[in-house]
Design a protein around this motif. Structure first.
Motif, short mmCIF file in Angstrom:
data_model
loop_
_atom_site.label_atom_id
_atom_site.label_comp_id
_atom_site.label_asym_id
_atom_site.label_seq_id
_atom_site.Cartn_x
_atom_site.Cartn_y
_atom_site.Cartn_z
N LYS A 80 0.81 -1.22 0.00
CA LYS A 80 0.00 0.00 0.00
C LYS A 80 0.85 1.27 0.00
CE LYS A 80 -4.02 -2.18 2.01
NZ LYS A 80 -5.06 -2.17 3.02
N ILE A 81 1.92 1.23 -0.77
CA ILE A 81 2.73 2.44 -0.92
C ILE A 81 2.09 3.30 -2.00
CG2 ILE A 81 4.95 3.34 -1.71
CD1 ILE A 81 6.26 0.94 -0.41
N ARG A 82 1.79 4.53 -1.67
CA ARG A 82 1.11 5.41 -2.62
C ARG A 82 1.73 6.79 -2.61
NH1 ARG A 82 -3.11 3.18 0.27
NH2 ARG A 82 -3.47 5.11 1.38
N VAL A 83 1.64 7.44 -3.73
CA VAL A 83 2.00 8.85 -3.81
C VAL A 83 0.68 9.61 -3.91
CG1 VAL A 83 3.19 10.62 -5.12
CG2 VAL A 83 4.16 8.31 -4.95
N PRO A 84 0.35 10.45 -2.95
CA PRO A 84 -0.96 11.13 -2.96
C PRO A 84 -1.21 11.86 -4.27
CG PRO A 84 0.18 11.50 -0.89
CD PRO A 84 1.16 10.79 -1.79
N GLY A 85 -2.42 11.65 -4.80
CA GLY A 85 -2.82 12.37 -6.00
C GLY A 85 -2.50 11.66 -7.30
N MET A 86 -1.69 10.60 -7.28
CA MET A 86 -1.31 9.94 -8.53
C MET A 86 -2.52 9.35 -9.24
SD MET A 86 2.35 8.10 -7.96
CE MET A 86 2.51 7.67 -9.69
N GLU A 87 -3.49 8.85 -8.48
CA GLU A 87 -4.65 8.22 -9.09
C GLU A 87 -5.50 9.20 -9.88
OE1 GLU A 87 -4.04 8.01 -5.81
OE2 GLU A 87 -5.38 9.50 -4.96
N GLU A 88 -5.32 10.48 -9.66
CA GLU A 88 -6.14 11.47 -10.35
C GLU A 88 -5.80 11.57 -11.84
OE1 GLU A 88 -5.52 15.03 -8.12
OE2 GLU A 88 -6.33 14.14 -6.28
N ASN A 89 -4.71 10.94 -12.24
CA ASN A 89 -4.29 11.03 -13.64
C ASN A 89 -4.83 9.90 -14.52
OD1 ASN A 89 -2.73 13.37 -13.25
ND2 ASN A 89 -1.05 12.17 -12.43
N PHE A 90 -5.62 8.98 -13.96
CA PHE A 90 -6.22 7.92 -14.77
C PHE A 90 -7.42 8.45 -15.53
CE2 PHE A 90 -4.17 4.87 -11.79
CZ PHE A 90 -3.62 4.01 -12.73
N TYR A 91 -7.59 7.97 -16.76
CA TYR A 91 -8.80 8.27 -17.51
C TYR A 91 -9.00 7.20 -18.58
CZ TYR A 91 -5.77 10.20 -21.20
OH TYR A 91 -4.83 10.36 -22.17
N ALA A 92 -10.23 7.12 -19.08
CA ALA A 92 -10.55 6.16 -20.15
C ALA A 92 -10.79 6.92 -21.44
CB ALA A 92 -11.78 5.34 -19.78
N THR A 93 -10.26 6.40 -22.54
CA THR A 93 -10.44 7.04 -23.84
C THR A 93 -11.83 6.70 -24.40
OG1 THR A 93 -9.61 5.19 -25.14
CG2 THR A 93 -7.97 6.75 -24.28
N GLU A 94 -12.12 7.20 -25.58
CA GLU A 94 -13.41 6.94 -26.21
C GLU A 94 -13.57 5.49 -26.62
OE1 GLU A 94 -13.75 9.67 -29.42
OE2 GLU A 94 -14.08 11.41 -28.13
N ASP A 95 -12.49 4.72 -26.58
CA ASP A 95 -12.58 3.30 -26.91
C ASP A 95 -13.27 2.50 -25.82
OD1 ASP A 95 -11.28 3.62 -29.34
OD2 ASP A 95 -9.30 3.34 -28.45
N CYS A 96 -13.41 3.07 -24.64
CA CYS A 96 -14.07 2.37 -23.52
C CYS A 96 -15.52 2.07 -23.91
CB CYS A 96 -14.04 3.25 -22.27
SG CYS A 96 -15.05 2.63 -20.92
#
Ligand code: SF4
Ligand code: SF4
Length: 77
Positions: free
Chosen positions: A13-29
């Motif tokens: 559970k090592i995390r860098v705060p805020g890193m998850e905010e950069n995930f997104y799904a493209t129009e292919d989803c």
């Protein structure tokens, strides 16, 4: 190497705060929900047929690996 190994280990559970905010799904989803079902931290929600990343993310990269549409990106949109 142990730092990298620990970072990739979801149990650490090592995390860098805020890193998850950069995930997104493209129009292919297509809204299949596989990323939602396979996320070990259970923090991906499906909102109107699209994945929505929340916290805490373990940065395990499982969601990107299992996406059948290769629609998950990380970084600037
Ligand atoms: S990288 Fe993806 S699968 Fe892993 S914890 Fe974060 S959102 Fe879930
Ligand atoms: S696994 Fe891929 S195609 Fe399926 S909902 Fe997630 S981002 Fe969309």
């Amino acid at each position: 190497m142990s730092v990298i190994r620990d970072f990739l280990n979801p149990k650490k559970k090592i995390r860098v705060p805020g890193m998850e905010e950069n995930f997104y799904a493209t129009e292919d989803c297509d809204g299949c929900g596989e990323c939602f079902r396979r996320c070990p931290s259970g923090h991906i929600k499906m909102v109107e047929g699209r994945p929505d990343w929340g916290k805490p993310c373990l940065m395990c990269a499982a969601c990107g690996t299992v996406c059948p549409k290769n629609a998950i990106r990380y970084g600037k949109r």
